[in-house]
Design a protein around this motif. Sequence first.
Motif, PDB file in Angstrom:
ATOM      1  N   GLN A 244       0.853  -1.183   0.000  1.00 45.97           N
ATOM      2  CA  GLN A 244       0.000   0.000   0.000  1.00 45.97           C
ATOM      3  C   GLN A 244       0.892   1.237   0.000  1.00 45.97           C
ATOM      4  N   GLY A 275      -5.424   2.414  -3.432  1.00 45.57           N
ATOM      5  CA  GLY A 275      -5.230   0.995  -3.692  1.00 45.57           C
ATOM      6  C   GLY A 275      -3.786   0.540  -3.673  1.00 45.57           C
ATOM      7  N   GLU A 312      -6.108   7.572  -5.550  1.00 45.01           N
ATOM      8  CA  GLU A 312      -6.426   6.650  -6.643  1.00 45.01           C
ATOM      9  C   GLU A 312      -7.271   7.384  -7.680  1.00 45.01           C
ATOM     10  N   ILE A 401      -2.978   0.134 -10.300  1.00 43.45           N
ATOM     11  CA  ILE A 401      -3.517  -0.519  -9.105  1.00 43.45           C
ATOM     12  C   ILE A 401      -3.674  -2.014  -9.376  1.00 43.45           C
ATOM     13  N   LYS A 405      -4.112  -8.028  -2.503  1.00 41.63           N
ATOM     14  CA  LYS A 405      -3.728  -7.208  -1.354  1.00 41.63           C
ATOM     15  C   LYS A 405      -3.111  -8.099  -0.278  1.00 41.63           C
TER      16      LYS A 405
END
Length: 543
Positions: A244, A275, A312, A401, A405
Motif C-alpha cells: 500500500q 489501492g 487513486e 492498481i 492485497k
Amino acid sequence: MFRQKEKLKKKALELEQANLQILEQQKALKKSEIRFRTAFDQSFQFMAILDVKGKVLELNDLSCKACGSTEKKMIGRYLWDTWQFKDQEEKTALKHHIEKAAKDESTNDETVFYNEKGAKLAILRTISPVKDEFGRVIHISVQCQDITERKRAEEEKLMLETQLRQAQKMEALGTLAGGIAHDFNNILSVIFGYTDMARRRLSDNSPVHTHLSKIFSAAERARDLVKQILGFTRQTEIAKVPFQPSLLVKETIKLLRASIPATIQIQADIDPKCGWISADPTQFHQILLNLCTNAYHAMEYTGGRIDISLYETRVDESELSKNKDLLPGQYARLSVRDTGTGMDKDILEKIFDPYFTTKEIGKGTGMGLSIVHGIVKRHKGFILVESIAGEGSVFHIHFPIIKEKTSVEVSSPTIIPKGLGKICLIDDEPDFLEMAQDMMKTLGYEVIVIQNSFDALKLFQKNPEQFDLAVTDQIMPGMTGMDLALKMLEIRPGFPIILCTGYSQNLTKEKIRKAGLKEMLFKPLVVEDLSKAIQKALESEST
C-alpha cells in the motif's frame, strides 16, 4: 573643300570606332554584371551591400528569402530594421558593427538570426568596408554564413563528451557503492544479528522488546538505503512486491521533514484508502526522494512549499495517447508540486534525458529524473509534467492498481527450530564473525570460526569429514569465498557450502548452485534466513 571633307570623314571613322569600343565595353560590363549578379545571388552566404549609413543597396536572393521579403521592398531600409531579433541588444550590436565599418574597421563575430519562419539560425557574420581608389569608404559589405549545423554538431560532440565523463563517474561511483555496500552490510549484520537475538529472548509486551524492534526497523531502513545506492548505480535487481503506497509515502515524508530546511514547507494530502500497487518499495521510495530533492533545489535560495499528494484515479485512453502500450484503468497517482523557478518548454523537452541538468556543478549528476522515468516505465506506469517558468512545477507519477492485497510484512519474529551439526564459519570481519557464531550457537550448532581463507583450507584438508557445513564470506583477502568453496568441493564433492556476502555484482544464486554450492545469503543476516539456509543445505546433503 576637299580637305574639310577628308577631315570630317576621318572624324566620323574615329567616332564610329569609339562607339564600337563603347559598345564592347558595355557588353563586357554587362557580362561582368551578370557574372557578379549570378555569383551574388547563387552564393550560399547571406550577402548585402549597404551605403555608409547602413541602408540596403543590394541583397542577394538568400538574404531576401531569409528575411521573407523581396529586394525591392528591402532597398533603402536600414539593415537592422529588416532582420528579426530576439531582443534590442542584438539589434544594437548589428548597428554598432555597421558604424565601425563606415569608419574603415572590419568586424567578424558569431551571432543568431531568425528567418521568416521564426527558426533560430547560428551565423558567422563579417561586416567590412568597401573603398574607392582614393581609400574612401563608399559602401559596406555584409556577409553571413549559416553555421547552424556546425554548431549543432559541436554541441552534440560536447554533449557526448559530457555523457562519457558522467558515465565514467557513474562507473566509478558504482565501484565505490559496491565497496560501501559490502562494508556497510557487514556492520548492519552485527546490528541485525544482536538485535534479533536479544528481542527473541524477551516477551512481545516487554518495553525493551519494543525498543529493540525500533532498532531493527531502523536497521531495515539502512539496508534499504544501501539498496537505493546500488539501484542508483544500476547494480541491483527489481524486487516487485504488493504494498500500500500510502504507508511508504508517509514514512518518506517524515524523513524529508527532517532533512529539508525549515524555509521550505511540506504539505501532504495522502489518501489512506489508495489501492495497492506491485512495485519495488525501495525504488518507489527513491522516486519520491528524487522528485522532492529536485523541488528543494528549485527553492533552495528563495524558500517555498512542496505539496505531496497520493490518491487513486481512473485513467482513460485519452490520457494514454502517448503511451499506447499501457492500459486504461485505476492508477495510484503520486504528485509532487513545488513553488520554485519552474521550467520553460525547451527544458521540459529534455528533463528525462540522461545527464541533462540545470543545476550548478557539484549539485547534480543529471540522472535523477532519468532514473525516475526508467523506474516508472519498468513498472508499467507513466509520468505527466506541468511547469510554468517562474511559477513552479508538478510531477504526476502513475502506478497501476492491483487487485491482490497480500501483505508481505512480518510483524514479529517467528519461533525457529533448533538444529544439529558442526559448522565451519569463515569471514575476515571479527565483529561479524563473533555475531554469526553466537547466532549459530543459539540455533544449536557447534561452530568453528576462522578469519582467513588459507587457514580454513588447511584445516579442511587435514580432516574433510569433521564438518557438516561451511559458511564462507565471498570478499576476503588472498582467496575469495567462491575460490575456497571450489577447492573444498574438489577435496570433498557434495560438501554443503553456503556463500555469504555483503555485496556481489557478478555472483547469483544460479551461478553458485551450478558450481556445486548449496545456498547464497546476502548480508545483513537475520536469524530466520540463516536458519532456513542451514537446514536446507544440510537436508540436501543428506538426500
